[in-house]
Design a protein around this motif. Structure first.
Motif, PDB file in Angstrom:
ATOM      1  N   ASN A  67       0.887  -1.165   0.000  1.00 34.15           N
ATOM      2  CA  ASN A  67       0.000   0.000   0.000  1.00 34.15           C
ATOM      3  C   ASN A  67       0.925   1.214   0.000  1.00 34.15           C
ATOM      4  N   LYS A  68       1.209   1.726  -1.193  1.00 33.06           N
ATOM      5  CA  LYS A  68       2.240   2.752  -1.366  1.00 33.06           C
ATOM      6  C   LYS A  68       1.775   4.111  -0.810  1.00 33.06           C
ATOM      7  N   PRO A  69       2.635   4.738  -0.015  1.00 32.97           N
ATOM      8  CA  PRO A  69       2.352   6.122   0.389  1.00 32.97           C
ATOM      9  C   PRO A  69       2.877   7.091  -0.668  1.00 32.97           C
ATOM     10  N   ALA A  70       2.401   8.333  -0.657  1.00 38.90           N
ATOM     11  CA  ALA A  70       2.940   9.358  -1.558  1.00 38.90           C
ATOM     12  C   ALA A  70       4.393   9.643  -1.167  1.00 38.90           C
ATOM     13  N   GLY A  71       5.176  10.115  -2.141  1.00 37.09           N
ATOM     14  CA  GLY A  71       6.542  10.552  -1.830  1.00 37.09           C
ATOM     15  C   GLY A  71       7.621   9.557  -2.211  1.00 37.09           C
ATOM     16  N   TYR A  72       7.233   8.355  -2.646  1.00 27.34           N
ATOM     17  CA  TYR A  72       8.204   7.326  -3.034  1.00 27.34           C
ATOM     18  C   TYR A  72       8.123   7.096  -4.539  1.00 27.34           C
ATOM     19  N   GLN A 106       3.566  10.769  -6.450  1.00 29.63           N
ATOM     20  CA  GLN A 106       2.496  11.271  -5.584  1.00 29.63           C
ATOM     21  C   GLN A 106       1.300  10.322  -5.492  1.00 29.63           C
ATOM     22  N   THR A 107       1.250   9.288  -6.348  1.00 25.56           N
ATOM     23  CA  THR A 107       0.113   8.356  -6.318  1.00 25.56           C
ATOM     24  C   THR A 107       0.275   7.370  -5.167  1.00 25.56           C
ATOM     25  N   GLU A 108      -0.844   7.064  -4.513  1.00 27.54           N
ATOM     26  CA  GLU A 108      -0.828   6.120  -3.393  1.00 27.54           C
ATOM     27  C   GLU A 108      -1.527   4.820  -3.818  1.00 27.54           C
ATOM     28  N   GLY A 109      -1.424   3.811  -2.974  1.00 27.15           N
ATOM     29  CA  GLY A 109      -2.242   2.612  -3.157  1.00 27.15           C
ATOM     30  C   GLY A 109      -1.507   1.379  -3.621  1.00 27.15           C
ATOM     31  N   LEU A 110      -2.251   0.536  -4.323  1.00 30.44           N
ATOM     32  CA  LEU A 110      -1.848  -0.849  -4.586  1.00 30.44           C
ATOM     33  C   LEU A 110      -0.709  -0.964  -5.609  1.00 30.44           C
ATOM     34  N   LEU A 111       0.422  -1.500  -5.154  1.00 33.17           N
ATOM     35  CA  LEU A 111       1.556  -1.733  -6.055  1.00 33.17           C
ATOM     36  C   LEU A 111       2.085  -3.138  -5.785  1.00 33.17           C
ATOM     37  N   VAL A 130      -5.637  -6.865 -17.498  1.00 39.03           N
ATOM     38  CA  VAL A 130      -5.878  -6.860 -16.055  1.00 39.03           C
ATOM     39  C   VAL A 130      -6.381  -5.458 -15.687  1.00 39.03           C
ATOM     40  N   GLU A 131      -7.576  -5.400 -15.101  1.00 40.19           N
ATOM     41  CA  GLU A 131      -8.183  -4.092 -14.796  1.00 40.19           C
ATOM     42  C   GLU A 131      -7.557  -3.460 -13.559  1.00 40.19           C
ATOM     43  N   LYS A 132      -7.300  -2.167 -13.654  1.00 46.08           N
ATOM     44  CA  LYS A 132      -6.813  -1.413 -12.497  1.00 46.08           C
ATOM     45  C   LYS A 132      -7.838  -0.322 -12.202  1.00 46.08           C
ATOM     46  N   ILE A 133      -8.228  -0.226 -10.938  1.00 41.59           N
ATOM     47  CA  ILE A 133      -9.236   0.765 -10.569  1.00 41.59           C
ATOM     48  C   ILE A 133      -8.598   1.835  -9.683  1.00 41.59           C
ATOM     49  N   TYR A 134      -8.797   3.084 -10.086  1.00 39.93           N
ATOM     50  CA  TYR A 134      -8.225   4.238  -9.379  1.00 39.93           C
ATOM     51  C   TYR A 134      -9.337   5.110  -8.807  1.00 39.93           C
ATOM     52  N   TYR A 135      -9.052   5.685  -7.636  1.00 42.16           N
ATOM     53  CA  TYR A 135      -9.909   6.721  -7.067  1.00 42.16           C
ATOM     54  C   TYR A 135      -9.187   8.050  -7.282  1.00 42.16           C
ATOM     55  N   ALA A 136      -9.880   9.027  -7.868  1.00 45.34           N
ATOM     56  CA  ALA A 136      -9.255  10.331  -8.120  1.00 45.34           C
ATOM     57  C   ALA A 136     -10.089  11.447  -7.517  1.00 45.34           C
ATOM     58  N   HIS A 197      -8.181  18.408 -13.894  1.00 42.02           N
ATOM     59  CA  HIS A 197      -6.852  18.243 -13.306  1.00 42.02           C
ATOM     60  C   HIS A 197      -6.957  17.374 -12.039  1.00 42.02           C
ATOM     61  N   VAL A 198      -6.151  16.314 -11.972  1.00 45.06           N
ATOM     62  CA  VAL A 198      -6.205  15.404 -10.817  1.00 45.06           C
ATOM     63  C   VAL A 198      -5.359  15.973  -9.672  1.00 45.06           C
ATOM     64  N   THR A 199      -5.957  16.044  -8.478  1.00 47.47           N
ATOM     65  CA  THR A 199      -5.224  16.564  -7.309  1.00 47.47           C
ATOM     66  C   THR A 199      -4.829  15.438  -6.344  1.00 47.47           C
ATOM     67  N   TYR A 200      -5.463  14.284  -6.467  1.00 46.79           N
ATOM     68  CA  TYR A 200      -5.111  13.133  -5.605  1.00 46.79           C
ATOM     69  C   TYR A 200      -5.463  11.860  -6.356  1.00 46.79           C
ATOM     70  N   LEU A 201      -4.554  10.859  -6.284  1.00 44.95           N
ATOM     71  CA  LEU A 201      -4.815   9.605  -7.006  1.00 44.95           C
ATOM     72  C   LEU A 201      -4.387   8.413  -6.153  1.00 44.95           C
ATOM     73  N   GLU A 202      -5.284   7.429  -6.102  1.00 41.12           N
ATOM     74  CA  GLU A 202      -4.991   6.201  -5.347  1.00 41.12           C
ATOM     75  C   GLU A 202      -5.417   4.997  -6.179  1.00 41.12           C
ATOM     76  N   ARG A 203      -4.521   4.003  -6.352  1.00 46.24           N
ATOM     77  CA  ARG A 203      -4.939   2.757  -7.010  1.00 46.24           C
ATOM     78  C   ARG A 203      -5.553   1.863  -5.940  1.00 46.24           C
ATOM     79  N   ARG A 204      -6.813   1.466  -6.192  1.00 45.92           N
ATOM     80  CA  ARG A 204      -7.533   0.694  -5.172  1.00 45.92           C
ATOM     81  C   ARG A 204      -7.637  -0.776  -5.505  1.00 45.92           C
ATOM     82  N   GLN A 205      -7.522  -1.111  -6.789  1.00 44.66           N
ATOM     83  CA  GLN A 205      -7.743  -2.513  -7.178  1.00 44.66           C
ATOM     84  C   GLN A 205      -6.928  -2.877  -8.408  1.00 44.66           C
ATOM     85  N   GLU A 206      -6.462  -4.131  -8.469  1.00 50.20           N
ATOM     86  CA  GLU A 206      -5.770  -4.655  -9.661  1.00 50.20           C
ATOM     87  C   GLU A 206      -6.254  -6.092  -9.818  1.00 50.20           C
ATOM     88  N   GLY A 207      -6.893  -6.410 -10.973  1.00 50.73           N
ATOM     89  CA  GLY A 207      -7.540  -7.712 -11.092  1.00 50.73           C
ATOM     90  C   GLY A 207      -8.525  -7.838  -9.932  1.00 50.73           C
TER      91      GLY A 207
END
Ligand code: URA
Length: 233
Positions: A67-72, A106-111, A130-136, A197-207
């Motif tokens: 669960n990736k934090p922003a900044g990496y 800056q993106t967070e979430g599933l990696l 493989v579907e990837k679902i993002y929350y923006a 313009h996206v101000t925050y992005l998180e990947r929530r799902q992969e497959g």
């Protein structure tokens, strides 16, 4: 099943004879019990420790979910920024793991990470879809026309064509986006192509995999069943 001294070699502790000496010297435990017979047979199910430190079989396929934090940055090394590799627990650092695809700094979430090149290729390939679902969170509010443009397959500002994707508005300035490919800054650029313009992005799902209740910055190792399910999608 495999001899303990051979297994220790594969875990990278040293030569076969050094491994034998470690076992005879009482430094090795199997499932918490000291074992002094180098010929003792063990399997992948057994937990093996040397001087109390858990060892990993470098030959086994490992898939980790972070669960990736922003900044990496998603890279194995970087001169300026901390990398996602620094978030992996010590026990996983010598297994040859690499990130599967990438998330922006800056993106967070599933990696995902794996040491199986073929598996990584299958997960990234748009052919496998493989579907990837993002929350923006973004400027503006997605309209029915935006959803239709995503469904048709957007053309980005630099004329790059995208495969059909799904845009689901959640309310003012919030949407879910589902894509099957992983172009550079894809979601941010798709939203920008529609003026959002996206101000925050998180990947929530992969497959079929979700973050579940994994805390930000933490990893968990996938079970074999989960790996097969991921590829079946
Ligand atoms: N799309 C983006 O724009 N950024 C990411 O990190 C992932 C998908």
């Amino acid at each position: 099943m495999e001899r303990l001294d051979k297994w220790l070699c594969a875990a990278g502790v040293g030569s076969r004879s050094q491994a034998r000496d470690m076992v005879r010297g009482g430094r090795v435990t199997v499932d918490g019990e000291a074992v002094r017979q180098p010929e003792r047979k063990i399997s992948g199910e057994n937990a093996v420790c040397l001087d109390g430190i858990p060892l990993q079989d470098k030959r086994r396929t490992v898939v980790l979910l972070l669960n990736k934090p922003a900044g990496y940055v998603t890279s194995t090394s970087d001169p300026n920024d901390p990398t996602v590799m620094e978030l992996l627990p010590e026990a996983y650092r010598s297994l040859g793991l690499v990130p599967v695809g990438r998330l922006d700094k800056q993106t967070e979430g599933l990696l995902l990470f794996t040491n199986d090149g073929a598996l990584a290729h299958n997960l990234i390939s748009p052919k496998k879809a493989v579907e990837k679902i993002y929350y923006a969170r973004h400027e503006g509010t997605a309209t029915a026309a935006d959803c239709e443009a995503f469904a048709q397959g957007l053309t980005l500002r630099d004329k790059t064509a995208c495969l059909p994707a799904k845009l689901e508005p959640l309310g003012a300035g919030e949407s879910l986006i589902t894509v099957c490919e992983g172009k550079y800054h894809q979601v941010r650029r798709m939203m920008a192509a529609r003026g959002m313009h996206v101000t925050y992005l998180e990947r929530r799902q992969e497959g079929g995999l979700t973050l579940g209740n994994l805390p930000r910055g933490q990893v968990r190792e996938l079970q074999e069943r989960e790996i097969l399910e991921l590829l079946a999608k």
